[in-house]
Write an enzyme that holds these catalytic residues in place. Structure first.
Site, PDB file in Angstrom:
ATOM      1  N   SER A 206       0.827  -1.217   0.000  1.00 34.43           N
ATOM      2  CA  SER A 206       0.000   0.000   0.000  1.00 34.43           C
ATOM      3  C   SER A 206       0.863   1.269   0.000  1.00 34.43           C
ATOM      4  O   SER A 206       0.455   2.288  -0.584  1.00 34.43           O
ATOM      5  CB  SER A 206      -0.946   0.000   1.204  1.00 34.43           C
ATOM      6  OG  SER A 206      -0.229  -0.128   2.413  1.00 34.43           O
ATOM      7  N   THR A 207       2.045   1.237   0.628  1.00 36.35           N
ATOM      8  CA  THR A 207       2.911   2.421   0.614  1.00 36.35           C
ATOM      9  C   THR A 207       3.462   2.634  -0.797  1.00 36.35           C
ATOM     10  O   THR A 207       3.475   3.761  -1.306  1.00 36.35           O
ATOM     11  CB  THR A 207       4.067   2.251   1.631  1.00 36.35           C
ATOM     12  OG1 THR A 207       3.523   1.778   2.863  1.00 36.35           O
ATOM     13  CG2 THR A 207       4.781   3.564   1.873  1.00 36.35           C
TER      14      THR A 207
ATOM     15  N   GLY B  20       8.385  -0.685   0.528  1.00 38.17           N
ATOM     16  CA  GLY B  20       7.942  -0.560   1.914  1.00 38.17           C
ATOM     17  C   GLY B  20       8.472  -1.715   2.749  1.00 38.17           C
ATOM     18  O   GLY B  20       9.318  -2.495   2.318  1.00 38.17           O
ATOM     19  N   ALA B  21       7.953  -1.821   3.980  1.00 36.72           N
ATOM     20  CA  ALA B  21       8.354  -2.914   4.877  1.00 36.72           C
ATOM     21  C   ALA B  21       7.278  -3.083   5.947  1.00 36.72           C
ATOM     22  O   ALA B  21       6.474  -2.181   6.190  1.00 36.72           O
ATOM     23  CB  ALA B  21       9.699  -2.606   5.526  1.00 36.72           C
TER      24      ALA B  21
ATOM     25  N   GLU C  24      10.834  -9.231  -4.431  1.00 33.17           N
ATOM     26  CA  GLU C  24      11.310  -7.972  -3.839  1.00 33.17           C
ATOM     27  C   GLU C  24      12.791  -8.092  -3.467  1.00 33.17           C
ATOM     28  O   GLU C  24      13.579  -7.177  -3.707  1.00 33.17           O
ATOM     29  CB  GLU C  24      10.481  -7.626  -2.601  1.00 33.17           C
ATOM     30  CG  GLU C  24       9.047  -7.250  -2.941  1.00 33.17           C
ATOM     31  CD  GLU C  24       8.150  -7.117  -1.723  1.00 33.17           C
ATOM     32  OE1 GLU C  24       7.080  -6.519  -1.867  1.00 33.17           O
ATOM     33  OE2 GLU C  24       8.514  -7.599  -0.631  1.00 33.17           O
TER      34      GLU C  24
ATOM     35  N   GLY D  75       2.609  -8.774   1.998  1.00 39.63           N
ATOM     36  CA  GLY D  75       1.846  -8.954   0.761  1.00 39.63           C
ATOM     37  C   GLY D  75       2.256 -10.207  -0.002  1.00 39.63           C
ATOM     38  O   GLY D  75       1.740 -10.473  -1.090  1.00 39.63           O
TER      39      GLY D  75
HETATM   40  C1  5RP Z   1       4.920  -6.952   0.354  1.00 36.59           C
HETATM   41  C2  5RP Z   1       5.777  -6.202   1.311  1.00 36.59           C
HETATM   42  C3  5RP Z   1       5.364  -4.821   1.671  1.00 36.59           C
HETATM   43  O1  5RP Z   1       6.413  -3.957   1.425  1.00 36.59           O
HETATM   44  C4  5RP Z   1       5.034  -4.779   3.127  1.00 36.59           C
HETATM   45  O2  5RP Z   1       4.054  -5.745   3.405  1.00 36.59           O
HETATM   46  C5  5RP Z   1       4.525  -3.390   3.556  1.00 36.59           C
HETATM   47  O3  5RP Z   1       3.273  -3.176   2.994  1.00 36.59           O
HETATM   48  P1  5RP Z   1       2.439  -1.858   3.224  1.00 36.59           P
HETATM   49  O4  5RP Z   1       3.163  -0.758   2.524  1.00 36.59           O
HETATM   50  O5  5RP Z   1       1.099  -2.173   2.612  1.00 36.59           O
HETATM   51  O6  5RP Z   1       2.325  -1.617   4.709  1.00 36.59           O
HETATM   52  O7  5RP Z   1       6.776  -6.676   1.789  1.00 36.59           O
HETATM   53  O8  5RP Z   1       5.406  -8.253   0.156  1.00 36.59           O
END
Ligand code: 5RP
Length: 210
Positions: free
Chosen positions: A30-31, A82-83, A103, A97
């Site tokens: 989402s980020t 993101g993380a 990634e 995700g």
């Molecule tokens: C997907 C990831 C995303 O970067 C992680 O889950 C963060 O997601 P969001 O930005 O939705 O909080 O590793 O595999």
């Protein structure tokens, strides 16, 4: 808690890292979706784009970008992602995700990794967020038993299939005080494709928005 505004601010801040003629690697989540929404602002600087997931590819294409294969472009100049958790040494947990394998590949291939998070992702020690471990389907129960023997509690992410057709075990209760050691140990279990610890491919820069 709705951190959408903070996520978007972190994503916008990362646009400053896009330099002229940039080969850009784009993460997932989402980020990163906010990054993709705002990428138009630096489109003139972008030479090509590499994606880390089917979802990000679709979003990038909808935003008018031609997405290329990593093998074709070679080495991205910059990877932005993101993380789920970030510690003070920039070790990460990713894979909420389920896209952490691709990634990690793109992060590893890139000259620079900039991580974008809101401050809810900052931790003193990794592990409150369940650690995603991607497994080939046939190995699921073997991997789960090995993880139990390491002190972890694996939860099967029911109904979820990754872009590559694999399954995810989300691990709770695991001691991740040594992220490098745990990353290696988990990846040595037969049937594990990759786990969500980024200790060997961690970002130089973490942009945190409050
Ligand atoms: C997907 C990831 C995303 O970067 C992680 O889950 C963060 O997601 P969001 O930005 O939705 O909080 O590793 O595999």
């Amino acid at each position: 808690m709705n951190n959408d505004h903070e996520k978007e601010n972190a994503a916008i801040a990362s646009l400053d890292y896009v330099t002229h003629d940039c080969i850009l690697g784009v993460g997932t989540g989402s980020t990163v979706n906010y990054l993709i929404e705002n990428l138009d602002r630096v489109k003139h600087k972008i030479k090509s784009v590499v994606s880390s997931s089917v979802d990000s590819t679709r979003r990038l294409q909808s935003a008018g970008f031609i997405v290329e294969e990593l093998s074709t472009v070679g080495k991205p100049d910059l990877y932005i992602d993101g993380a789920d958790e970030v510690d003070s040494s920039h070790n990460l947990i990713k894979g909420g995700g389920g896209a952490h394998t691709r990634e990690k590949i793109v992060a590893s291939a890139s000259n620079e990794f900039v991580c974008i998070v809101d401050d809810s992702k900052l931790v003193t020690r990794l592990g409150a967020f369940p650690l995603p471990v991607k497994v080939i389907p046939e190995s699921r129960s073997l991997v789960a038993r090995k993880i139990v023997s390491m002190g972890g509690t694996p939860i099967y992410r029911a109904g979820f299939v990754t872009d590559q057709g694999n399954h995810i075990l989300d691990i709770q209760d695991l001691d991740i005080s040594n992220p490098e050691a745990v990353e290696v140990l988990l990846n040595n279990i037969p049937g594990v494709v990759d786990n969500g610890i980024f200790a060997f491919n961690k970002p130089k820069t973490v942009l945190v928005s409050k």
